[in-house]
Design a protein around this motif. Structure first.
Motif, PDB file in Angstrom:
ATOM      1  N   GLN A  66       0.986  -1.128  -0.019  1.00 54.11           N
ATOM      2  CA  GLN A  66       0.057   0.026   0.044  1.00 54.11           C
ATOM      3  C   GLN A  66       0.908   1.183   0.013  1.00 54.11           C
ATOM      4  OE1 GLN A  66      -2.511  -0.462   3.307  1.00 54.11           O
ATOM      5  NE2 GLN A  66      -3.970  -1.384   2.251  1.00 54.11           N
ATOM      6  N   PHE A  67       1.958   1.270   0.744  1.00 50.87           N
ATOM      7  CA  PHE A  67       2.801   2.314   0.552  1.00 50.87           C
ATOM      8  C   PHE A  67       3.564   2.478  -0.653  1.00 50.87           C
ATOM      9  CE2 PHE A  67       7.174   4.186   1.433  1.00 50.87           C
ATOM     10  CZ  PHE A  67       6.852   5.264   1.913  1.00 50.87           C
ATOM     11  N   ALA A  68       3.980   1.477  -1.238  1.00 54.51           N
ATOM     12  CA  ALA A  68       4.655   1.748  -2.542  1.00 54.51           C
ATOM     13  C   ALA A  68       3.416   1.996  -3.517  1.00 54.51           C
ATOM     14  CB  ALA A  68       4.888   0.109  -3.062  1.00 54.51           C
ATOM     15  N   ASP A  69       2.302   1.545  -3.493  1.00 50.29           N
ATOM     16  CA  ASP A  69       1.170   2.192  -4.350  1.00 50.29           C
ATOM     17  C   ASP A  69       0.754   3.508  -4.254  1.00 50.29           C
ATOM     18  OD1 ASP A  69       1.257  -0.222  -5.486  1.00 50.29           O
ATOM     19  OD2 ASP A  69      -0.664  -1.005  -4.373  1.00 50.29           O
ATOM     20  N   LEU A 152      13.492   6.133  -4.254  1.00 45.25           N
ATOM     21  CA  LEU A 152      12.613   4.909  -4.650  1.00 45.25           C
ATOM     22  C   LEU A 152      11.353   5.648  -5.085  1.00 45.25           C
ATOM     23  CD1 LEU A 152      13.357   2.236  -2.139  1.00 45.25           C
ATOM     24  CD2 LEU A 152      14.521   2.557  -4.246  1.00 45.25           C
ATOM     25  N   ASP A 153      11.139   5.271  -6.385  1.00 48.11           N
ATOM     26  CA  ASP A 153       9.712   5.467  -6.844  1.00 48.11           C
ATOM     27  C   ASP A 153       8.912   4.466  -6.609  1.00 48.11           C
ATOM     28  OD1 ASP A 153      10.399   3.514  -8.619  1.00 48.11           O
ATOM     29  OD2 ASP A 153      10.702   5.004 -10.291  1.00 48.11           O
ATOM     30  N   SER A 154       7.374   4.497  -6.974  1.00 52.97           N
ATOM     31  CA  SER A 154       6.492   3.199  -6.559  1.00 52.97           C
ATOM     32  C   SER A 154       7.294   1.994  -7.028  1.00 52.97           C
ATOM     33  CB  SER A 154       5.323   3.585  -7.049  1.00 52.97           C
ATOM     34  OG  SER A 154       5.188   3.843  -8.413  1.00 52.97           O
ATOM     35  N   ALA A 156      10.520   0.906  -7.911  1.00 50.71           N
ATOM     36  CA  ALA A 156      11.314   0.483  -7.315  1.00 50.71           C
ATOM     37  C   ALA A 156      11.159  -0.181  -5.917  1.00 50.71           C
ATOM     38  CB  ALA A 156      12.530   1.641  -7.257  1.00 50.71           C
ATOM     39  N   LEU A 157      10.143   0.666  -5.300  1.00 54.06           N
ATOM     40  CA  LEU A 157       9.642   0.200  -3.954  1.00 54.06           C
ATOM     41  C   LEU A 157       8.842  -1.140  -3.825  1.00 54.06           C
ATOM     42  CD1 LEU A 157       9.792   0.734  -1.058  1.00 54.06           C
ATOM     43  CD2 LEU A 157       8.006   2.329  -1.248  1.00 54.06           C
ATOM     44  N   SER A 158       7.939  -1.168  -4.756  1.00 56.20           N
ATOM     45  CA  SER A 158       7.535  -2.271  -4.981  1.00 56.20           C
ATOM     46  C   SER A 158       8.316  -3.695  -5.335  1.00 56.20           C
ATOM     47  CB  SER A 158       6.625  -2.431  -6.355  1.00 56.20           C
ATOM     48  OG  SER A 158       5.527  -1.494  -6.309  1.00 56.20           O
ATOM     49  N   SER A 159       9.518  -3.533  -5.946  1.00 58.42           N
ATOM     50  CA  SER A 159      10.465  -4.385  -6.063  1.00 58.42           C
ATOM     51  C   SER A 159      11.245  -4.586  -4.638  1.00 58.42           C
ATOM     52  CB  SER A 159      11.707  -4.274  -6.826  1.00 58.42           C
ATOM     53  OG  SER A 159      12.406  -4.885  -7.221  1.00 58.42           O
TER      54      SER A 159
END
Length: 235
Positions: A66-69, A152-154, A156-159
């Motif tokens: 959720q944070f990444a999104d 980190l963008d969304s 990169a953070l999702s990874s």
């Protein structure tokens, strides 16, 4: 679902009522990202035999995703993001009243174990009121290692989120009751007079002052006994 290794350290015979369930929540927080609500992290059950079970939520990685999104186009510094674990107050569902403990989000990248400490009140019926959360291993200086300067963008953070497997972490749940430090050793107060003045100790006498009578008696005895007898002259 992977099995969590649990450890309970109890310093008193009594705890919460039988089969009382404690709910733990978690989320990711960043000062420049809109604040996200807490999601269920898991439940802790302690029965009357002091047997503890911890049941993690099936959607344990949901707050990370959720944070990444939630990230807007651009980038955020991962070093400023925090992973928070909260203890729900009994009978109080307001998140603002929960006790929170946090670690840097970047420390979850290589997490192998986590420790959850529940602090309870004193008395015959203690109840948890505070929580401490620790993860291991972390760098000695507490920094984010090579991730310290990474933006980190969304995507990169999702990874990064996919690399964090909280269900594979060894979890230790510890219950601690308050304890008092040993009392200091206090010296007896000095005596005082009726007027409140400290009593002045009598000066200690010298050796002569203590034993002058004995010294005088010895000297008199020597004088009275006279000197040694004179030798008779030679004939």
């Amino acid at each position: 679902m992977f099995c969590h290794h649990l450890l309970l350290l109890v310093t008193a015979a009594a705890f919460v009522a039988a089969d009382e369930s404690l709910r733990l929540y978690h989320r990711v927080y960043h000062p420049i990202v809109p604040e996200l609500p807490f999601a269920l992290r898991g439940t802790v059950n302690i029965n009357d035999s002091l047997l503890v079970t911890f049941r993690p939520s099936e959607s344990i990685s949901e707050p990370l995703q959720q944070f990444a999104d939630s990230l807007q186009p651009g980038a955020v510094d991962l070093h400023d993001a925090q992973y928070q674990v909260a203890l729900e107050r009994a009978g109080d569902t307001a998140e603002a009243h929960w006790d929170i403990s946090s670690v840097k989000l970047c420390h979850l990248e290589k997490i192998k174990s986590e420790s959850i400490i529940l602090h309870t009140t004193a008395g015959p019926d203690p109840s948890p009121f505070a929580i401490d959360y620790f993860v291991s291993p972390i760098p000695l200086d507490g920094s984010c290692s090579k991730l310290k300067k990474r933006k980190l963008d969304s995507t990169a953070l999702s990874s990064f989120v996919k690399q964090v497997q909280l269900l594979m972490v060894d979890t230790t749940v510890t219950v601690q009751r308050p304890s008092l430090p040993p009392l200091p050793e206090l010296r007896a107060p000095p005596p005082i007079t009726q007027s409140g003045e400290p009593v002045v100790p009598v000066p200690e006498k010298s050796f002569i002052q203590k034993y002058w009578l004995y010294i005088v008696a010895v000297l008199i005895a020597l004088v009275m006994s006279g000197g040694p007898p004179e030798e008779e002259g030679k004939k």
